[in-house]
Design a protein around this motif. Structure first.
Motif, PDB file in Angstrom:
ATOM      1  N   VAL A  22       0.839  -1.198   0.000  1.00  0.00           N
ATOM      2  CA  VAL A  22       0.000   0.000   0.000  1.00  0.00           C
ATOM      3  C   VAL A  22       0.875   1.249   0.000  1.00  0.00           C
ATOM      4  CG1 VAL A  22      -1.713   1.308   1.320  1.00  0.00           C
ATOM      5  CG2 VAL A  22      -1.964  -1.168   1.050  1.00  0.00           C
ATOM      6  N   THR A  23       1.963   1.224   0.775  1.00  0.00           N
ATOM      7  CA  THR A  23       2.895   2.345   0.848  1.00  0.00           C
ATOM      8  C   THR A  23       4.270   1.870   0.386  1.00  0.00           C
ATOM      9  OG1 THR A  23       1.665   3.152   2.762  1.00  0.00           O
ATOM     10  CG2 THR A  23       3.816   4.133   2.372  1.00  0.00           C
ATOM     11  N   PRO A  24       4.590   2.037  -0.900  1.00  0.00           N
ATOM     12  CA  PRO A  24       5.883   1.572  -1.411  1.00  0.00           C
ATOM     13  C   PRO A  24       7.058   2.305  -0.756  1.00  0.00           C
ATOM     14  CG  PRO A  24       4.370   2.082  -3.207  1.00  0.00           C
ATOM     15  CD  PRO A  24       3.747   2.605  -1.952  1.00  0.00           C
ATOM     16  N   GLU A  28       9.706   0.017  -4.281  1.00  0.00           N
ATOM     17  CA  GLU A  28       9.310  -1.382  -4.180  1.00  0.00           C
ATOM     18  C   GLU A  28       7.825  -1.443  -3.857  1.00  0.00           C
ATOM     19  OE1 GLU A  28      13.590  -3.096  -2.656  1.00  0.00           O
ATOM     20  OE2 GLU A  28      11.981  -2.833  -1.204  1.00  0.00           O
ATOM     21  N   LYS A  29       7.058  -1.794  -4.856  1.00  0.00           N
ATOM     22  CA  LYS A  29       5.607  -1.822  -4.726  1.00  0.00           C
ATOM     23  C   LYS A  29       5.058  -3.237  -4.926  1.00  0.00           C
ATOM     24  CE  LYS A  29       1.472   0.330  -6.622  1.00  0.00           C
ATOM     25  NZ  LYS A  29       0.961   1.387  -7.474  1.00  0.00           N
ATOM     26  N   HIS A  30       5.576  -3.935  -5.925  1.00  0.00           N
ATOM     27  CA  HIS A  30       5.084  -5.267  -6.254  1.00  0.00           C
ATOM     28  C   HIS A  30       6.047  -6.342  -5.747  1.00  0.00           C
ATOM     29  CE1 HIS A  30       3.053  -2.778  -9.438  1.00  0.00           C
ATOM     30  NE2 HIS A  30       2.066  -3.303  -8.753  1.00  0.00           N
ATOM     31  N   PHE A  31       5.474  -7.384  -5.139  1.00  0.00           N
ATOM     32  CA  PHE A  31       6.261  -8.431  -4.513  1.00  0.00           C
ATOM     33  C   PHE A  31       5.709  -9.804  -4.870  1.00  0.00           C
ATOM     34  CE2 PHE A  31       6.877  -4.690  -1.986  1.00  0.00           C
ATOM     35  CZ  PHE A  31       8.186  -4.757  -1.550  1.00  0.00           C
ATOM     36  N   LEU A  32       6.597 -10.789  -4.788  1.00  0.00           N
ATOM     37  CA  LEU A  32       6.248 -12.174  -5.022  1.00  0.00           C
ATOM     38  C   LEU A  32       6.735 -12.982  -3.824  1.00  0.00           C
ATOM     39  CD1 LEU A  32       5.184 -14.208  -7.181  1.00  0.00           C
ATOM     40  CD2 LEU A  32       7.549 -14.440  -7.923  1.00  0.00           C
ATOM     41  N   LEU A  51       9.543 -12.349   0.767  1.00  0.00           N
ATOM     42  CA  LEU A  51       8.975 -11.611  -0.356  1.00  0.00           C
ATOM     43  C   LEU A  51      10.117 -11.035  -1.176  1.00  0.00           C
ATOM     44  CD1 LEU A  51       6.189  -9.432   1.307  1.00  0.00           C
ATOM     45  CD2 LEU A  51       5.874 -11.456  -0.077  1.00  0.00           C
ATOM     46  N   GLU A  52      10.024 -11.168  -2.485  1.00  0.00           N
ATOM     47  CA  GLU A  52      11.022 -10.569  -3.362  1.00  0.00           C
ATOM     48  C   GLU A  52      10.389  -9.406  -4.107  1.00  0.00           C
ATOM     49  OE1 GLU A  52      14.262 -12.535  -6.043  1.00  0.00           O
ATOM     50  OE2 GLU A  52      12.412 -12.369  -7.203  1.00  0.00           O
ATOM     51  N   ALA A  53      11.026  -8.245  -4.029  1.00  0.00           N
ATOM     52  CA  ALA A  53      10.540  -7.066  -4.747  1.00  0.00           C
ATOM     53  C   ALA A  53      10.790  -7.263  -6.237  1.00  0.00           C
ATOM     54  CB  ALA A  53      11.258  -5.814  -4.256  1.00  0.00           C
ATOM     55  N   VAL A  54       9.773  -7.056  -7.050  1.00  0.00           N
ATOM     56  CA  VAL A  54       9.888  -7.255  -8.493  1.00  0.00           C
ATOM     57  C   VAL A  54      10.869  -6.252  -9.087  1.00  0.00           C
ATOM     58  CG1 VAL A  54       8.620  -7.212 -10.669  1.00  0.00           C
ATOM     59  CG2 VAL A  54       7.582  -8.235  -8.650  1.00  0.00           C
ATOM     60  N   HIS A  55      10.824  -5.007  -8.641  1.00  0.00           N
ATOM     61  CA  HIS A  55      11.655  -3.943  -9.195  1.00  0.00           C
ATOM     62  C   HIS A  55      13.145  -4.124  -8.880  1.00  0.00           C
ATOM     63  CE1 HIS A  55      12.766   0.072 -10.525  1.00  0.00           C
ATOM     64  NE2 HIS A  55      13.332   0.291  -9.347  1.00  0.00           N
ATOM     65  N   SER A  56      13.460  -4.382  -7.615  1.00  0.00           N
ATOM     66  CA  SER A  56      14.859  -4.403  -7.179  1.00  0.00           C
ATOM     67  C   SER A  56      15.410  -5.802  -6.916  1.00  0.00           C
ATOM     68  CB  SER A  56      15.016  -3.578  -5.907  1.00  0.00           C
ATOM     69  OG  SER A  56      14.332  -4.224  -4.842  1.00  0.00           O
ATOM     70  N   ARG A  57      14.530  -6.809  -6.833  1.00  0.00           N
ATOM     71  CA  ARG A  57      14.894  -8.190  -6.493  1.00  0.00           C
ATOM     72  C   ARG A  57      15.365  -8.324  -5.040  1.00  0.00           C
ATOM     73  NH1 ARG A  57      13.226 -11.367 -10.507  1.00  0.00           N
ATOM     74  NH2 ARG A  57      14.920 -12.827 -10.572  1.00  0.00           N
ATOM     75  N   ARG A  58      15.178  -7.260  -4.248  1.00  0.00           N
ATOM     76  CA  ARG A  58      15.553  -7.312  -2.831  1.00  0.00           C
ATOM     77  C   ARG A  58      14.559  -8.218  -2.090  1.00  0.00           C
ATOM     78  NH1 ARG A  58      17.384  -2.023  -0.421  1.00  0.00           N
ATOM     79  NH2 ARG A  58      15.927  -1.301  -2.001  1.00  0.00           N
ATOM     80  N   VAL A  70      -5.007  -5.257   5.231  1.00  0.00           N
ATOM     81  CA  VAL A  70      -5.274  -4.540   3.976  1.00  0.00           C
ATOM     82  C   VAL A  70      -4.799  -3.091   4.021  1.00  0.00           C
ATOM     83  CG1 VAL A  70      -7.183  -6.029   3.279  1.00  0.00           C
ATOM     84  CG2 VAL A  70      -7.653  -3.968   4.606  1.00  0.00           C
ATOM     85  N   ALA A  71      -4.456  -2.591   5.201  1.00  0.00           N
ATOM     86  CA  ALA A  71      -3.891  -1.246   5.296  1.00  0.00           C
ATOM     87  C   ALA A  71      -2.431  -1.243   4.828  1.00  0.00           C
ATOM     88  CB  ALA A  71      -3.984  -0.731   6.731  1.00  0.00           C
ATOM     89  N   GLN A  72      -1.807  -2.436   4.782  1.00  0.00           N
ATOM     90  CA  GLN A  72      -0.409  -2.548   4.358  1.00  0.00           C
ATOM     91  C   GLN A  72      -0.230  -3.278   3.025  1.00  0.00           C
ATOM     92  OE1 GLN A  72       2.463  -3.824   7.369  1.00  0.00           O
ATOM     93  NE2 GLN A  72       0.828  -3.724   8.861  1.00  0.00           N
ATOM     94  N   TRP A  73      -1.103  -4.255   2.743  1.00  0.00           N
ATOM     95  CA  TRP A  73      -0.928  -5.124   1.579  1.00  0.00           C
ATOM     96  C   TRP A  73      -2.237  -5.372   0.839  1.00  0.00           C
ATOM     97  CZ3 TRP A  73       3.855  -6.154   0.117  1.00  0.00           C
ATOM     98  CH2 TRP A  73       4.876  -6.056   1.071  1.00  0.00           C
ATOM     99  N   HIS A  74      -2.142  -5.433  -0.485  1.00  0.00           N
ATOM    100  CA  HIS A  74      -3.255  -5.866  -1.342  1.00  0.00           C
ATOM    101  C   HIS A  74      -2.819  -7.122  -2.074  1.00  0.00           C
ATOM    102  CE1 HIS A  74      -5.692  -2.339  -0.709  1.00  0.00           C
ATOM    103  NE2 HIS A  74      -4.677  -1.543  -1.055  1.00  0.00           N
ATOM    104  N   GLN A  75      -3.709  -8.095  -2.133  1.00  0.00           N
ATOM    105  CA  GLN A  75      -3.389  -9.323  -2.829  1.00  0.00           C
ATOM    106  C   GLN A  75      -3.425  -9.079  -4.343  1.00  0.00           C
ATOM    107  OE1 GLN A  75      -5.739 -12.597  -1.458  1.00  0.00           O
ATOM    108  NE2 GLN A  75      -4.180 -14.068  -2.045  1.00  0.00           N
ATOM    109  N   GLY A  76      -2.432  -9.589  -5.052  1.00  0.00           N
ATOM    110  CA  GLY A  76      -2.316  -9.351  -6.475  1.00  0.00           C
ATOM    111  C   GLY A  76      -1.486  -8.117  -6.737  1.00  0.00           C
ATOM    112  N   TRP A  77      -1.221  -7.851  -8.008  1.00  0.00           N
ATOM    113  CA  TRP A  77      -0.454  -6.667  -8.392  1.00  0.00           C
ATOM    114  C   TRP A  77      -1.412  -5.603  -8.853  1.00  0.00           C
ATOM    115  CZ3 TRP A  77       3.799  -9.666 -11.492  1.00  0.00           C
ATOM    116  CH2 TRP A  77       4.662 -10.253 -10.572  1.00  0.00           C
ATOM    117  N   LYS A  78      -1.502  -4.515  -8.092  1.00  0.00           N
ATOM    118  CA  LYS A  78      -2.383  -3.385  -8.381  1.00  0.00           C
ATOM    119  C   LYS A  78      -1.553  -2.216  -8.886  1.00  0.00           C
ATOM    120  CE  LYS A  78      -5.606  -5.623  -5.971  1.00  0.00           C
ATOM    121  NZ  LYS A  78      -6.326  -6.645  -6.605  1.00  0.00           N
TER     122      LYS A  78
END
Length: 79
Positions: A22-24, A28-32, A51-58, A70-78
């Motif tokens: 929710v707050t990158p 780092e916004k999208h994670f797997l 969790l691996e950040a898609v952008h940085s791989r961190r 849900v205040a911190q995380w949304h399921q799926g990539w939004k």
């Protein structure tokens, strides 16, 4: 009685799931979810996820229950 809105999750279904912060931080916004971290004994469910950040791989390790907030995380990539 009012319950806070949360993502309904089961730890054994989290592997390879996609998440949006929710707050990158640091772009780092999208994670797997790349790994379930084992509990003390094999009979217990996982307590944490990697969790691996898609952008940085961190990689970040956090309690899997944090993903229910849900205040911190949304399921799926939004967007």
């Amino acid at each position: 009685m009012h319950h806070a809105k949360r993502n309904n999750l089961r730890p054994n279904k989290l592997l390879n799931s996609k998440w949006t912060a929710v707050t990158p931080v640091n772009k780092e916004k999208h994670f797997l979810v790349i790994k379930l971290c084992a509990a003390a004994t094999p009979d217990e469910p996982a307590t944490h996820v990697e969790l691996e950040a898609v952008h940085s791989r961190r990689v970040h390790i956090l309690p899997w229950r944090t993903l229910q907030d849900v205040a911190q995380w949304h399921q799926g990539w939004k967007t």
